[in-house]
Design a protein around this motif. Structure first.
Motif, PDB file in Angstrom:
ATOM      1  N   PHE A  15      11.051  51.987  55.942  1.00 49.31           N
ATOM      2  CA  PHE A  15      11.048  52.154  54.492  1.00 49.31           C
ATOM      3  C   PHE A  15      12.351  52.786  54.013  1.00 49.31           C
ATOM      4  O   PHE A  15      12.808  52.499  52.904  1.00 49.31           O
ATOM      5  CB  PHE A  15       9.853  53.001  54.064  1.00 49.31           C
ATOM      6  N   ILE A  18      14.598  50.082  53.276  1.00 45.65           N
ATOM      7  CA  ILE A  18      14.243  49.422  52.020  1.00 45.65           C
ATOM      8  C   ILE A  18      14.732  50.250  50.834  1.00 45.65           C
ATOM      9  O   ILE A  18      15.245  49.715  49.844  1.00 45.65           O
ATOM     10  CB  ILE A  18      12.722  49.210  51.954  1.00 45.65           C
ATOM     11  N   CYS A  30      11.442  53.636  44.673  1.00 41.89           N
ATOM     12  CA  CYS A  30      10.953  52.475  45.405  1.00 41.89           C
ATOM     13  C   CYS A  30       9.543  52.771  45.900  1.00 41.89           C
ATOM     14  O   CYS A  30       9.251  53.887  46.349  1.00 41.89           O
ATOM     15  CB  CYS A  30      11.888  52.197  46.577  1.00 41.89           C
ATOM     16  N   LEU A  32       6.081  50.723  48.024  1.00 45.68           N
ATOM     17  CA  LEU A  32       5.560  49.527  48.666  1.00 45.68           C
ATOM     18  C   LEU A  32       4.139  49.796  49.139  1.00 45.68           C
ATOM     19  O   LEU A  32       3.880  50.778  49.838  1.00 45.68           O
ATOM     20  CB  LEU A  32       6.422  49.131  49.869  1.00 45.68           C
ATOM     21  N   ASN A  49       6.252  55.488  49.354  1.00 46.73           N
ATOM     22  CA  ASN A  49       7.058  55.666  48.149  1.00 46.73           C
ATOM     23  C   ASN A  49       7.806  56.992  48.242  1.00 46.73           C
ATOM     24  O   ASN A  49       7.514  57.816  49.108  1.00 46.73           O
ATOM     25  CB  ASN A  49       6.189  55.625  46.886  1.00 46.73           C
ATOM     26  N   THR A 108       8.833  44.387  39.782  1.00 44.33           N
ATOM     27  CA  THR A 108       7.699  44.366  40.698  1.00 44.33           C
ATOM     28  C   THR A 108       7.437  42.944  41.159  1.00 44.33           C
ATOM     29  O   THR A 108       7.500  42.008  40.351  1.00 44.33           O
ATOM     30  CB  THR A 108       6.434  44.915  40.006  1.00 44.33           C
ATOM     31  N   ASP A 119       1.103  42.491  50.069  1.00 45.16           N
ATOM     32  CA  ASP A 119       1.776  43.708  49.638  1.00 45.16           C
ATOM     33  C   ASP A 119       2.465  43.518  48.296  1.00 45.16           C
ATOM     34  O   ASP A 119       2.559  42.398  47.784  1.00 45.16           O
ATOM     35  CB  ASP A 119       2.787  44.179  50.687  1.00 45.16           C
ATOM     36  N   LEU A 121       5.975  45.199  46.165  1.00 49.82           N
ATOM     37  CA  LEU A 121       7.142  46.081  46.133  1.00 49.82           C
ATOM     38  C   LEU A 121       7.506  46.361  44.682  1.00 49.82           C
ATOM     39  O   LEU A 121       7.585  45.444  43.860  1.00 49.82           O
ATOM     40  CB  LEU A 121       8.327  45.421  46.843  1.00 49.82           C
ATOM     41  N   VAL A 146      12.165  41.806  48.841  1.00 50.04           N
ATOM     42  CA  VAL A 146      10.703  41.710  48.877  1.00 50.04           C
ATOM     43  C   VAL A 146      10.247  41.001  50.153  1.00 50.04           C
ATOM     44  O   VAL A 146       9.336  41.458  50.852  1.00 50.04           O
ATOM     45  CB  VAL A 146      10.177  40.960  47.637  1.00 50.04           C
ATOM     46  N   SER A 149      10.915  43.111  53.317  1.00 48.11           N
ATOM     47  CA  SER A 149       9.981  44.233  53.345  1.00 48.11           C
ATOM     48  C   SER A 149       8.607  43.771  53.810  1.00 48.11           C
ATOM     49  O   SER A 149       7.956  44.409  54.644  1.00 48.11           O
ATOM     50  CB  SER A 149       9.868  44.862  51.952  1.00 48.11           C
ATOM     51  N   HIS A 150       8.164  42.650  53.274  1.00 48.40           N
ATOM     52  CA  HIS A 150       6.844  42.137  53.605  1.00 48.40           C
ATOM     53  C   HIS A 150       6.741  41.756  55.080  1.00 48.40           C
ATOM     54  O   HIS A 150       5.821  42.173  55.786  1.00 48.40           O
ATOM     55  CB  HIS A 150       6.550  40.918  52.741  1.00 48.40           C
TER      56      HIS A 150
END
Length: 228
Positions: A15, A18, A30, A32, A49, A108, A119, A121, A146, A149-150
């Motif tokens: 994270f 990210i 940020c 998620l 977060n 978002t 998920d 973000l 996104v 991250s996913h």
């Protein structure tokens, strides 16, 4: 490289990467959230977060996940939402408090489910509303963040879910053959065991995966990567 703990990817270190990507795109905050699509035992969600603690405590304690218009948008569609005070919906008080905490404008997007995980973000900042020029120049990068991250964090999450479901090697083997369309009788011949033994392993797998029948167990095991 992803952050790791003992050779295993760590969601908190990941994270951080990210967050760095969010800052590079001009965002101060940020968040998620990931959730399992099925009701597995144990923890079924991860929320990461770096919001101010008072805001996050208030947000969770008052059940704002059920009224936050950006979250509701993400549950309905995977279309990105470039948000400001026009998306506050009926939760005006929540939105006013968010702005006071520096969550004034943002972006978002939720992701399609991959291996049983969905998920969303959210990137936000306290300063000026994003211009059309800025949005156009950054949208590809935002979508890329996104997706990365996913894929990264959903893999970690699914690994955690698998650890909570202690399928044996034989149960997995039986489910694999079932996924190929083999009957219990055929599987018993392949594995050189009785049909009752095959059905015993199927019954155990169905119970551990918390499904109603063999077909659902095979589908859930496949989503969690047991049958790879």
């Amino acid at each position: 490289m992803l952050g790791t703990t003992g050779g295993v990817p760590c969601e908190h270190a990941t994270f951080k990467k990210i967050e760095a990507g969010a800052r590079a795109l001009g965002f101060e905050h940020c968040a998620l959230g990931l959730r399992a699509a099925q009701p597995f035992s144990g923890s079924r969600a991860i929320v990461l977060n770096h919001y101010a603690a008072p805001w996050w405590v208030r947000y969770i304690s008052e059940g704002s996940l059920h009224t936050d218009s950006t979250v509701l948008h993400g549950r309905r569609t995977h279309t990105p939402l470039n948000w400001n005070d026009k998306v506050s919906g009926s939760a005006r008080q929540l939105w006013d408090e968010a702005q006071r905490c520096g969550l004034r404008v943002g972006w978002t997007q939720s992701s399609l489910e991959v291996i049983g995980v969905a998920d969303m973000l959210t990137l936000s900042r306290s300063r000026e509303v994003r211009s059309a020029v800025e949005l156009a120049s950054q949208e590809i990068k935002l979508r890329w963040l996104v997706n990365v991250s996913h894929l990264t964090l959903s893999g970690i999450f699914v690994s955690r879910l698998r650890e909570q479901i202690p399928l044996t090697a034989r149960e997995i083997e039986v489910l694999r053959w079932s996924a190929d369309g083999k009957t219990s009788g055929q599987i018993s011949e392949i594995l050189a065991v009785s049909e009752n033994t095959v059905n015993f392993h199927v019954k155990n797998a169905v119970a551990k995966l918390q499904t109603a029948n063999k077909t659902a167990a095979v589908a859930r095991a496949a989503k969690l990567g047991f049958l790879n």
